[in-house]
Design an enzyme around this catalytic site. Structure first.
Site, PDB file in Angstrom:
ATOM      1  N   GLU A 186       0.675  -1.135   0.100  1.00  0.00           N
ATOM      2  CA  GLU A 186      -0.025  -0.155  -0.043  1.00  0.00           C
ATOM      3  C   GLU A 186       0.737   1.048  -0.001  1.00  0.00           C
ATOM      4  O   GLU A 186       1.552   1.509   1.086  1.00  0.00           O
ATOM      5  CB  GLU A 186      -0.811   0.051   1.236  1.00  0.00           C
ATOM      6  N   CYS A 205      -2.090   9.568   2.568  1.00  0.00           N
ATOM      7  CA  CYS A 205      -1.602   8.885   1.215  1.00  0.00           C
ATOM      8  C   CYS A 205      -2.699   9.080   0.086  1.00  0.00           C
ATOM      9  O   CYS A 205      -1.993   9.391  -1.297  1.00  0.00           O
ATOM     10  CB  CYS A 205      -1.601   7.363   1.482  1.00  0.00           C
TER      11      CYS A 205
END
Ligand code: NAD
Length: 456
Positions: free
Chosen positions: A210, A244
């Site tokens: 991720e 993110c």
């Protein structure tokens, strides 16, 4: 340093007892985790305040609450997810039956970053437990207070042979990655993602990565600009841009640029007041290294709003930069901080061409009422996931798997996807003992005619 090999071996032995495969055991452990989070709630919120100056509301909304919701959803559906799935069988496999079993990998390593240090450690753990694995957790060394709380919580509620937590910096990370895990789930930066994948390759360990990248936010001229500005500013300055999937930059149609900027300035003032440094709701930069990195991206002449830096408080004001070009330093890498560059375009084709030149983003947002523009963007650009007329919110649905593509990551989780990512799908054909077709065995028929009729 904890004896990592010993812990992994201990977990492996425990895994082979089969205890974690029992679905009622997994349900119980998820309830234990929920109880633990509830008991530690105040300590978690306090640690997040110390590490990042997160307000209690933001910390609950994006960390504690997310985790509790995810546990509730998982417990509700786990029995159904864990059942073996009966699938069709081709007529060539006459009298056989076909099944897919969701099998836990075994001992998994979960590594988390510092930006949502609690949520990004516990959300994957929920999937790991739900799927029946033993888990070794590695929190980020930068969110020190949260890491301490995580250690206390895990050690109070779980036996090391089932869930263990290992703290530490570079040498601990390196040591961990030498071990032969059954799965690695990593959340963090692209450069470290490469290190993790390289280490995993040595053992052929499957990985989920991720990662991050520059997530564009496209604003068309056919849009409610006031609402768009509000959603963009919220998504960008949540956690002071250290998210993110934060909109990395705004790519706006020339015709509405000035108006959008005005709405964005107004929104920042409405959210954080005249001086955001005084706002209880505005987060700080995690450390001086990142503060320094972000300060270097600021170009005085291009700052339209904000720009103030106070190293002592690790504060960078919510900042808007305009007149930015693709050659500016701020457009080189993921910003991961409270700086919002504005670029402008004339046609959506230009936008698509430009974004295609860069790495596939983790998220992409498009604000438009025009269905054609929406379709153009979704059909022609590859990215992890995103929203039309919103930011960040796709992450908050357990029905939408969350992950990147290409350099922004591989694999996805949340909701059932978390169960799936930590499960190997084992295909089993259960053949009949009553009947056996001779046709497939030697000596073979002298002609291919029948075979060609079947296999076409
Ligand atoms: P990072 O890559 O520096 O650290 C992540 C983890 O890796 C930490 O546990 C850290 O201890 C460990 N690590 C650091 N250096 C290592 C090394 N040399 N070898 C092995 N392990 C090492 O990332 P970060 O700075 O904590 O987080 C920021 C990045 O994470 C941003 O790029 C952001 O986009 C990304 N991110 C992605 C997601 C997502 O869900 N896709 C979520 C949050 C953050």
């Amino acid at each position: 340093m904890k004896d990592i090999k010993k812990i992994r071996k201990k977990q492996q032995s425990y895994f082979y007892t089969g205890a974690t495969k029992d679905v009622s055991f997994r349900m119980k452990q998820l309830s234990v985790l929920k109880q633990a989070v509830l008991k530690y709630e105040d300590r978690i919120l306090e640690a997040l305040k110390k590490d990042l100056n997160k307000s209690a509301f933001e910390a609950y909304e994006t960390e504690v609450g997310v985790v509790l919701t995810e546990i509730t959803h998982t417990v509700k559906h786990l029995k159904a997810w864990a059942k073996s799935e009966k699938v069709k069988t081709p007529f060539t496999h006459f009298l056989s039956r076909s099944y897919i079993y969701a099998e836990p990998y075994g001992v998994v390593l979960i590594m988390a970053p510092w930006n949502y240090p609690f949520q990004l450690m516990i959300a994957p753990l929920i999937g790991g437990i739900a799927a029946g694995n033993c888990c070794i957790l590695k929190p980020s060394e930068y969110a020190t207070h949260t890491a301490k709380v995580l250690v206390n919580l895990i050690e109070e509620y779980f036996e090391e042979k089932f869930v263990a937590v290992i703290e530490g910096g570079k040498d601990v990370n390196e040591r961990l990655l030498e071990e032969n895990f059954d799965y690695i789930f990593f959340t963090g930066s692209i450069p470290v993602g490469k290190i993790v994948m390289e280490a995993a390759a040595k053992h052929l360990t499957p990985v989920t990565l991720e990662l991050g990248g520059k997530s564009p936010c496209i604003v068309d001229k056919d849009v409610d600009l006031k609402k768009a500005a509000k959603k963009i500013i919220w998504g960008k300055f949540l956690n002071a841009g250290q998210t993110c999937v934060a909109p990395d930059y705004v790519y706006v149609h020339t015709a509405v640029k000035e108006e959008l900027i005005q709405y964005m300035k107004d929104t920042i003032k409405n959210f954080f007041g005249e001086d955001p440094k005084e706002s209880e709701d505005y987060v700080r930069i995690i450390n001086h290294k990142h503060l320094h990195r972000l300060s270097n991206l600021l170009v005085k002449d291009k700052i339209l709003f904000g720009g103030e830096v106070d190293p002592e408080q690790r504060y960078i004001a919510p900042t808007i930069m305009a007149g930015v070009t693709w050659e500016d330093a701020v457009m080189e890498d993921e910003i991961f901080g409270p700086i919002l560059p504005i670029l402008e375009y004339h046609s959506i084709d230009e936008v698509i061409d430009k974004i295609r030149n860069f790495a596939k983003p983790l998220a992409l947002y498009v604000f438009t009422k025009n269905k054609h523009i929406e379709k153009e963007v979704i059909d022609n650009l590859s990215f992890g996931g995103g929203c039309v007329n919103d930011t960040i919110m796709h992450l908050a649905s357990p029905y939408l798997p969350f992950g990147g593509v290409g350099p922004s990551g591989m694999g996805a989780y949340h909701g059932k996807a978390s169960f799936d990512v930590f499960s190997h799908r084992k295909s089993i054909l259960r053949s009949s003992t009553l009947f056996d077709i001779k046709f497939k065995y030697p000596p073979y028929p002298k002609t291919l005619n029948l075979l060609k009729k079947i296999m076409k």
